[in-house]
Each structure stands twice: as C-alpha cells, then as structure tokens.
Design a protein around this motif. Structure first.
Motif, PDB file in Angstrom:
ATOM      1  N   VAL A  33      17.727  28.201  48.677  1.00 19.57           N
ATOM      2  CA  VAL A  33      18.530  27.772  47.538  1.00 19.57           C
ATOM      3  C   VAL A  33      19.997  27.796  47.947  1.00 19.57           C
ATOM      4  O   VAL A  33      20.471  28.771  48.540  1.00 19.57           O
ATOM      5  CB  VAL A  33      18.303  28.704  46.329  1.00 19.57           C
ATOM      6  N   SER A  63      23.097  29.080  42.080  1.00 22.33           N
ATOM      7  CA  SER A  63      23.136  27.781  42.760  1.00 22.33           C
ATOM      8  C   SER A  63      23.939  26.751  41.965  1.00 22.33           C
ATOM      9  O   SER A  63      23.523  25.608  41.785  1.00 22.33           O
ATOM     10  CB  SER A  63      21.715  27.271  43.008  1.00 22.33           C
ATOM     11  N   ARG A  65      24.792  26.756  38.772  1.00 22.11           N
ATOM     12  CA  ARG A  65      24.507  26.629  37.341  1.00 22.11           C
ATOM     13  C   ARG A  65      24.391  28.012  36.709  1.00 22.11           C
ATOM     14  O   ARG A  65      23.985  28.970  37.373  1.00 22.11           O
ATOM     15  CB  ARG A  65      23.202  25.861  37.107  1.00 22.11           C
ATOM     16  N   SER A  89      15.261  29.145  37.054  1.00 19.40           N
ATOM     17  CA  SER A  89      16.022  28.257  37.932  1.00 19.40           C
ATOM     18  C   SER A  89      15.345  26.893  38.016  1.00 19.40           C
ATOM     19  O   SER A  89      14.244  26.769  38.551  1.00 19.40           O
ATOM     20  CB  SER A  89      16.139  28.866  39.333  1.00 19.40           C
ATOM     21  N   GLU A  90      16.027  25.893  37.495  1.00 19.79           N
ATOM     22  CA  GLU A  90      15.502  24.532  37.555  1.00 19.79           C
ATOM     23  C   GLU A  90      15.491  24.015  38.992  1.00 19.79           C
ATOM     24  O   GLU A  90      14.606  23.251  39.389  1.00 19.79           O
ATOM     25  CB  GLU A  90      16.353  23.626  36.671  1.00 19.79           C
ATOM     26  N   ARG A  91      16.469  24.446  39.776  1.00  9.92           N
ATOM     27  CA  ARG A  91      16.527  24.016  41.179  1.00  9.92           C
ATOM     28  C   ARG A  91      15.340  24.572  41.963  1.00  9.92           C
ATOM     29  O   ARG A  91      14.738  23.872  42.785  1.00  9.92           O
ATOM     30  CB  ARG A  91      17.845  24.467  41.812  1.00  9.92           C
ATOM     31  N   GLU A  92      14.994  25.830  41.711  1.00 11.58           N
ATOM     32  CA  GLU A  92      13.844  26.411  42.402  1.00 11.58           C
ATOM     33  C   GLU A  92      12.545  25.760  41.943  1.00 11.58           C
ATOM     34  O   GLU A  92      11.615  25.588  42.737  1.00 11.58           O
ATOM     35  CB  GLU A  92      13.795  27.921  42.171  1.00 11.58           C
ATOM     36  N   ALA A  94      12.197  22.660  41.110  1.00  8.85           N
ATOM     37  CA  ALA A  94      12.120  21.377  41.805  1.00  8.85           C
ATOM     38  C   ALA A  94      11.633  21.559  43.244  1.00  8.85           C
ATOM     39  O   ALA A  94      10.807  20.782  43.740  1.00  8.85           O
ATOM     40  CB  ALA A  94      13.483  20.697  41.790  1.00  8.85           C
ATOM     41  N   GLU A 157      16.345  25.040  31.826  1.00 12.58           N
ATOM     42  CA  GLU A 157      16.475  26.376  32.404  1.00 12.58           C
ATOM     43  C   GLU A 157      16.264  27.506  31.399  1.00 12.58           C
ATOM     44  O   GLU A 157      16.703  28.625  31.628  1.00 12.58           O
ATOM     45  CB  GLU A 157      17.819  26.520  33.133  1.00 12.58           C
TER      46      GLU A 157
END
Length: 263
Positions: A33, A63, A65, A89-92, A94, A157
C-alpha cells in the motif's frame, strides 16, 4: 486456498498473498500500500497517523485517504438495535480483488464465522479449565453464538452491520422491546471483541486476507432503557406524551409564580 503473510517488520505496508494450486504448488504476490500522506486545509498527516473528524470520530490517514469509525452523518440513519461501525481501506480492497473474489460484501459472513470460532474456542477452554479446577474465562453466555450479523449500510470506506438475535427456541415469542434487550445481552460482548481486534491490529485480523482491510471499529447500542420503558408502561402513557404533559405542568407552574410576584 489463500493465506496472508506479512513481510519484514521494516515493510509493514507490504503483504505476501499466496495461493495454493493442485499438485502442492504455491504462487505468491507481494502487495504494498502506498504510504501517501493526507493533507487538509489546516494540517498534514503522515500515512498511518491518527486523526479526528467531527461526527465521524477517530480517523486514520491511510494511503492518502482518511478512514474514520463512522461515515458522514448525512449518509446513514439508524433505527433501534445493536450496530457495528467499521472503517476499511478501499485501496486494499481493490488490491485484494485483483487476487481473489473477496470484497467488503463478504465481511459480515467472515465476522460471523470468526464469532462462531472464537465462541467455540472459549467454550472448550472453559470446559478444560473447569475439569482442572481453574478459573473459567468470562465468556458471552454459552457455547453457541445467538447473534448474527447483517449488512445495514455500505458507503465509501465505511460499513455498518446490524446484530440480530438468533432464536433457538422458535416457539418463544418475544416482544420487539424484549428482542432488542436480548440482542444487547447476546451481541454487545462479541462485537466489542471484534472491535478490540480491529483497533489493536490483532494477528487474527491483521494476518487475515479479508479482515486485514478493516482499520477502525466501533459498537453503538440503541436499545431503550428498561426502567424508562417500564415506568411509561406502568403509567399507561407513551414517553413523548408524558414528556409533553410534564413540560406543560412546569410552564403552568412558573406562569402562576410569575403572576404572584407581579401583584
């Protein structure tokens, strides 16, 4: 079959996601990340540093956000019940989707299984401790989980899950108020255990493929107080009406006193 293994302590934001294949072969992918900071009009936050936002509670810069315990106040409403708030975590998520079919939609079922496993382990521990004459661990009732988790609200999130009572005795008829009180008794303890593991980055969650994306948790209980509802029922008067009558009496009393002082 997937497993999640964290790499060296000097790379806490990287994980190694491995998949088992037929023939005992193993393939792994390293997922990292980005350590992007967060900027606001008033402050600069490094990645993984704590923050706070009005109406959203504790937050975490993650990250680039802000992940908070609660979603924006205008994005949800709550009826009476027992609720679990989760910031993820939306990034995680994804990154996870690129390697598996898991999404936040699977969180409720995964946490449900975690509660069942934890309760079974606690019950087994208590049986063994009792046989040895040792102190029994304070658990949440009994050897079975009488609490189920359902998704109530999903926003960017943030998740809100609602806890519902699983009735073992289907012939038992519970009033709405009694069902709420039973949900509080059965579900609050296990939900606090989940929140503690999320917020402390417990290994059970931190090393789990899906649960590792959960960063902050909070339990909220909206169950009427038993004494207040009992008092209102005894009087035969709904609480809002009772409050209005009392307010009218207070106003009338002060008006009477004011008139006497002006004479």
């Amino acid at each position: 079959l997937f497993c999640l293994q964290f790499q060296r302590p000097d790379e806490p934001e990287c994980s190694e996601v491995c998949q088992c294949h037929p023939g005992d072969s193993l393939s792994c992918n390293t997922v990292c990340v980005a350590r992007t900071p967060c900027r606001t009009e008033y402050a600069f936050y490094n990645h993984a540093s704590p923050a706070y936002q009005a109406y959203r509670g504790r937050c975490l810069c993650y990250s680039g956000r802000f992940i908070c315990m609660r979603p924006a106040p205008d994005s949800y409403s709550l009826p009476e019940g027992v609720f679990l708030f989760v910031g993820y975590s939306e990034r995680e998520e994804a990154l996870l989707q690129e390697l598996s079919n898991l999404t936040v939609a699977d969180v409720a079922a995964t946490l449900q299984e975690h509660m069942r496993t934890a309760q079974a382990a606690r019950a087994e521990h208590n049986v063994q401790a009792s046989e040895k004459g040792e102190a029994v661990e304070d658990g949440h009732g009994h050897g079975e989980v009488l609490c189920s988790l359902l998704m109530h609200n999903v926003t960017r999130e943030n998740l809100i899950l609602v806890a519902k009572l699983v009735q073992v005795n289907v012939s038992e008829e519970l009033s709405a108020a009694e069902a709420l009180r039973r949900e509080k008794e059965e579900c609050v303890g296990p939900l606090h255990d989940i929140v503690e593991k999320i917020n402390s980055r417990h290994p059970d969650f931190h090393s789990h493929l899906l649960l590792s994306i959960l960063k902050l948790g909070l339990v909220e209980v909206r169950v009427p107080d038993r004494t207040a509802s009992s008092s209102a029922a005894a009087l035969g008067t709904p609480l809002p009406l009772l409050a209005s009558v009392l307010a009218a009496c207070v106003v009338a009393r002060f008006s009477s006193l004011w008139s006497l002082t002006r004479r």
